[in-house]
Design a protein around this motif. Structure first.
Motif, PDB file in Angstrom:
ATOM      1  N   ASP A 138       1.007  -0.994  -0.747  1.00  0.00           N
ATOM      2  CA  ASP A 138       0.192  -0.504  -0.253  1.00  0.00           C
ATOM      3  C   ASP A 138       1.002   1.157  -0.091  1.00  0.00           C
ATOM      4  O   ASP A 138       1.585   1.102   1.113  1.00  0.00           O
ATOM      5  CB  ASP A 138      -0.439  -0.320   1.442  1.00  0.00           C
ATOM      6  N   ALA A 139       1.129   2.134  -1.138  1.00  0.00           N
ATOM      7  CA  ALA A 139       1.978   2.761  -1.127  1.00  0.00           C
ATOM      8  C   ALA A 139       1.762   3.805  -1.772  1.00  0.00           C
ATOM      9  O   ALA A 139       1.819   4.903  -2.515  1.00  0.00           O
ATOM     10  CB  ALA A 139       2.888   2.301  -2.046  1.00  0.00           C
ATOM     11  N   SER A 140       1.041   4.853  -0.660  1.00  0.00           N
ATOM     12  CA  SER A 140      -0.219   5.883  -1.148  1.00  0.00           C
ATOM     13  C   SER A 140       0.262   6.596   0.468  1.00  0.00           C
ATOM     14  O   SER A 140      -0.527   7.882   0.417  1.00  0.00           O
ATOM     15  CB  SER A 140      -1.402   5.568  -0.434  1.00  0.00           C
ATOM     16  N   GLY A 141       1.266   6.654   0.584  1.00  0.00           N
ATOM     17  CA  GLY A 141       2.025   7.447   1.842  1.00  0.00           C
ATOM     18  C   GLY A 141       2.405   8.331   0.858  1.00  0.00           C
ATOM     19  O   GLY A 141       3.257   8.848   0.063  1.00  0.00           O
ATOM     20  N   PRO A 142       3.368   9.334   2.092  1.00  0.00           N
ATOM     21  CA  PRO A 142       4.722  10.542   1.698  1.00  0.00           C
ATOM     22  C   PRO A 142       6.065   9.234   1.414  1.00  0.00           C
ATOM     23  O   PRO A 142       6.559   9.832   1.477  1.00  0.00           O
ATOM     24  CB  PRO A 142       4.601  11.424   3.006  1.00  0.00           C
ATOM     25  N   TRP A 143       6.221   7.902   1.916  1.00  0.00           N
ATOM     26  CA  TRP A 143       7.571   7.463   2.091  1.00  0.00           C
ATOM     27  C   TRP A 143       7.213   6.463   0.589  1.00  0.00           C
ATOM     28  O   TRP A 143       8.466   7.248  -0.399  1.00  0.00           O
ATOM     29  CB  TRP A 143       7.910   6.308   2.964  1.00  0.00           C
ATOM     30  N   SER A 144       6.601   6.391  -0.097  1.00  0.00           N
ATOM     31  CA  SER A 144       6.398   6.453  -1.432  1.00  0.00           C
ATOM     32  C   SER A 144       6.619   7.439  -2.683  1.00  0.00           C
ATOM     33  O   SER A 144       7.143   7.414  -3.503  1.00  0.00           O
ATOM     34  CB  SER A 144       5.288   5.273  -1.826  1.00  0.00           C
ATOM     35  N   ALA A 145       5.870   8.469  -2.246  1.00  0.00           N
ATOM     36  CA  ALA A 145       6.037   9.649  -3.256  1.00  0.00           C
ATOM     37  C   ALA A 145       8.198  10.513  -2.756  1.00  0.00           C
ATOM     38  O   ALA A 145       8.088  10.384  -3.479  1.00  0.00           O
ATOM     39  CB  ALA A 145       4.831  10.926  -2.152  1.00  0.00           C
ATOM     40  N   ARG A 146       8.851  10.046  -1.872  1.00  0.00           N
ATOM     41  CA  ARG A 146       9.712  10.249  -1.808  1.00  0.00           C
ATOM     42  C   ARG A 146      10.484   9.156  -2.561  1.00  0.00           C
ATOM     43  O   ARG A 146      11.523   9.457  -3.619  1.00  0.00           O
ATOM     44  CB  ARG A 146      10.287  10.012  -0.246  1.00  0.00           C
ATOM     45  N   VAL A 147       9.724   7.900  -2.858  1.00  0.00           N
ATOM     46  CA  VAL A 147      11.148   6.429  -3.757  1.00  0.00           C
ATOM     47  C   VAL A 147      11.088   7.524  -5.215  1.00  0.00           C
ATOM     48  O   VAL A 147      11.372   7.158  -5.818  1.00  0.00           O
ATOM     49  CB  VAL A 147      10.644   5.573  -3.437  1.00  0.00           C
ATOM     50  N   VAL A 148       9.326   8.058  -5.703  1.00  0.00           N
ATOM     51  CA  VAL A 148       9.335   8.770  -6.824  1.00  0.00           C
ATOM     52  C   VAL A 148      10.657  10.019  -6.773  1.00  0.00           C
ATOM     53  O   VAL A 148      10.824  10.049  -8.158  1.00  0.00           O
ATOM     54  CB  VAL A 148       8.043   8.386  -6.792  1.00  0.00           C
ATOM     55  N   LEU A 149      10.469  10.660  -6.438  1.00  0.00           N
ATOM     56  CA  LEU A 149      10.717  11.816  -6.248  1.00  0.00           C
ATOM     57  C   LEU A 149      12.394  11.827  -6.037  1.00  0.00           C
ATOM     58  O   LEU A 149      12.947  12.508  -7.332  1.00  0.00           O
ATOM     59  CB  LEU A 149      10.346  12.849  -5.392  1.00  0.00           C
ATOM     60  N   ARG A 150      12.838  10.500  -5.762  1.00  0.00           N
ATOM     61  CA  ARG A 150      14.624  10.748  -5.529  1.00  0.00           C
ATOM     62  C   ARG A 150      15.162   9.218  -6.798  1.00  0.00           C
ATOM     63  O   ARG A 150      15.805   9.859  -7.141  1.00  0.00           O
ATOM     64  CB  ARG A 150      14.889   9.961  -4.470  1.00  0.00           C
TER      65      ARG A 150
END
Length: 582
Positions: free
Chosen positions: A431-443
């Motif tokens: 379940d990747a709908s939080g800020p950690w997953s957002a940072r994975v994409v932006l990095r």
């Protein structure tokens, strides 16, 4: 730092209440450290401030990294801290660059290694025709003495690969001094260099992208006698200066009396309890590094063009994009070709503190040329971010938007409740709908655009994972799953969801469901340009939506028709585009 301050603030307020009302609970949910005494027992302000300073020293960015981060933020460049030290990402996705202090994504590893080998550095500079001292690498005290005699006194003895002035001894004139200096240098490196001693003042010349951007004259740690107090007492007084702190936390560093200090004093025939005469300057260190208590005077406007040219050529000879040139000159306003002197070291990852906040003279914003080098004018720094939230439909909408963008040839980073996807490949199943997953994409340095499903759980836990987005979309707000984490009403839920459109950049677009009253109620919080989507067109269109369109606003509506039940009409700046057959 904020969490610790918040916990201690609650403890402070609790301590001020009448005894019958004291006893706050749940503080460990904010911040917990079993080894921190400030969190236990009655509130103690001094202990609380000490705890805050400790966290600051342990977690805060150093002055060099902080100056670069602040310059990036002034330019609107996104900043992501990648570790607990000084590794920082500037920009997002494919446009990102990284820094660690003044080491940048453009810094050559070969150049860094060369600068760390003082003998190799000197050889490269000499081959480029630049003024450097004669020297030899030695492995024993006996070899050091013989090298000093061949070179000719006075000499300098220092570790081959040291830094911050550790283990450096200068102006040595006897075999005994060289022997002691070798023992000191060998504590920091297996190999030691002995070289001739240039006479003059110690300067640091900062070269960025081939240009001299700042010059500082460095003065070793010292005290000035008053004819009454001992050297120890004078050091204590100097350390009371509020600009001095531990390590790199302040403009200057507190002076410490150690074995090296005792050796420097002994060479001058002094001890720590000696009382210097009025006006007598007593130097406490051989080197002028700020990390050993030295001070800096800005001399950027004074450097002679010949000396500046030597520094520029030295940085290029080593291959560093950001270089600190240690330069000895009797008078920086005159060419060393006339006065003697030259380069004694070239430093990778030079500290900016002495230029940002000199003890005397004008402060220099040396972070600006570094940022100009990393992101030249007009260079993109951030990938587009589309953040999608709502009670229902956000996963489907996110995947549809990602599919459309991939069809345009873009490498899409997508987060959803089923995982993290990069260019269609699922790289994390969760379940990747939080800020950690957002940072994975932006990095991810391959991503062209980010489509982020943004659920309320992550928002409540630790925010969005990004500071601004280009498109913020709220699909709807329904009374599902109320009563979780303090969200008890639909108004509470709307308040949480509104964070997504509040984060929309001023040049971005907030999109709301015009058929959902709670979503519409958030329009005053929405950032950027406001847009709506609606299934109610024609005569059924709400008055507020009709007024929005007539005022030139953006909307997508479905109007009744005879083809497949209707047609989609896009209203944009007063024009209408009809998409029949949808």
């Amino acid at each position: 730092m904020g969490l610790v301050a918040g916990r201690l603030a609650l403890q402070l307020v609790d301590s001020l209440l009448p005894p019958g009302l004291q006893g706050i609970k749940g503080l460990d949910r904010i911040y917990r450290d079993e080894s921190e005494p400030a969190f236990e027992g009655p509130f103690d302000l001094d202990a609380a401030l000490k705890a805050l300073r400790y966290v600051l020293r342990r977690r805060a960015l150093g002055p060099t990294t902080m100056s670069l981060v602040q310059e990036a933020e002034r330019r609107g460049i996104p900043v992501l801290r990648l570790d607990d030290q000084s590794l920082v990402q500037l920009g997002t996705g494919r446009y990102q660059k990284r820094i660690r202090a003044s080491i940048t994504s453009l810094t050559s590893q070969i150049a860094t290694d060369a600068a760390g080998d003082k003998d190799l550095t000197k050889s490269l500079l000499a081959d480029a025709g630049l003024p450097v001292p004669r020297g030899e690498v030695v492995r024993s005290a006996e070899d050091a003495v013989r090298a000093a005699e061949r070179i000719g006194y006075p000499v300098v003895v220092k570790p081959l690969d040291g830094n911050h002035g550790r283990g450096v001894s200068i102006d040595l004139s006897t075999a005994e001094e060289v022997t002691r200096a070798f023992e000191e240098a060998s504590r920091h490196s297996r190999r030691v260099i002995v070289e001739s001693c240039f006479k003059g003042q110690d300067h640091r010349i900062l070269v960025v992208n081939g240009e001299v951007v700042a010059v500082a004259e460095r003065i070793p740690a010292h005290v000035v006698g008053d004819g009454e107090r001992s050297i120890t007492a004078l050091v204590d007084e100097v350390n009371q200066d509020p600009r001095r702190g531990e390590g790199h936390e302040n403009v200057m560093t507190r002076i410490k009396i150690d074995d090296h200090t005792l050796g420097v004093l002994a060479k001058a025939g002094l001890e720590t309890d000696s009382v210097p005469a009025i006006g007598q300057v007593v130097y406490l260190c051989d080197t002028a590094n700020l990390s050993t208590g030295g001070t800096a005077v800005d001399r950027t406007d004074d450097i002679h063009p010949d000396n500046a040219l030597i520094a520029r050529r030295a940085a290029r000879a080593i291959g560093l994009d950001v270089a600190g040139i240690d330069f000895i000159a009797p008078d920086i306003t005159r060419s060393v070709h006339e006065t003697g002197g030259g380069i004694i070291e070239v430093n990778a990852a030079p500290g900016f503190r002495m230029h940002l906040q000199p003890s005397e003279g004008r402060a220099r914003n040396v972070a600006r040329p570094v940022m100009d080098m990393l992101f030249p004018r007009g260079t993109p720094t951030r990938i587009p971010i589309l953040a999608i939230t709502g009670t229902n439909g956000k996963s489907t909408t996110s995947r549809m938007v990602g599919h459309i963008l991939r069809a345009q040839g873009l490498n899409v980073g997508l987060t959803s409740t089923t995982g993290i996807y990069v260019n269609g490949d699922r790289i994390v199943e969760a379940d990747a709908s939080g800020p950690w997953s957002a940072r994975v994409v932006l990095r991810d340095p391959t991503v062209d655009v980010a489509v982020l499903e943004t659920a309320r759980g992550g928002i409540l836990r630790e925010g969005l994972g990004f500071s601004e987005c280009d498109v913020g979309l709220i699909t709807n707000i329904q009374p599902d799953h109320l009563g979780l984490k303090g969200i008890d009403t639909i108004e509470d839920l709307a308040w949480v969801k509104s964070v997504v459109v509040e984060a929309v950049h001023r040049n971005g677009t907030s999109i709301l469901n015009a058929d959902d009253p709670m979503a519409v109620s958030l329009r005053r919080r929405a950032g950027g340009r406001l847009g709506y989507f609606s299934l109610r067109g024609g005569a059924d269109m709400p008055d507020f939506l009709r007024d929005h369109i007539e005022d030139g606003g953006f909307a997508v509506v479905r109007e009744p028709g005879v083809i497949d039940g209707g047609e989609i009409v896009i209203h944009d700046d007063g024009d209408s585009i009809h998409l029949r057959g949808w």
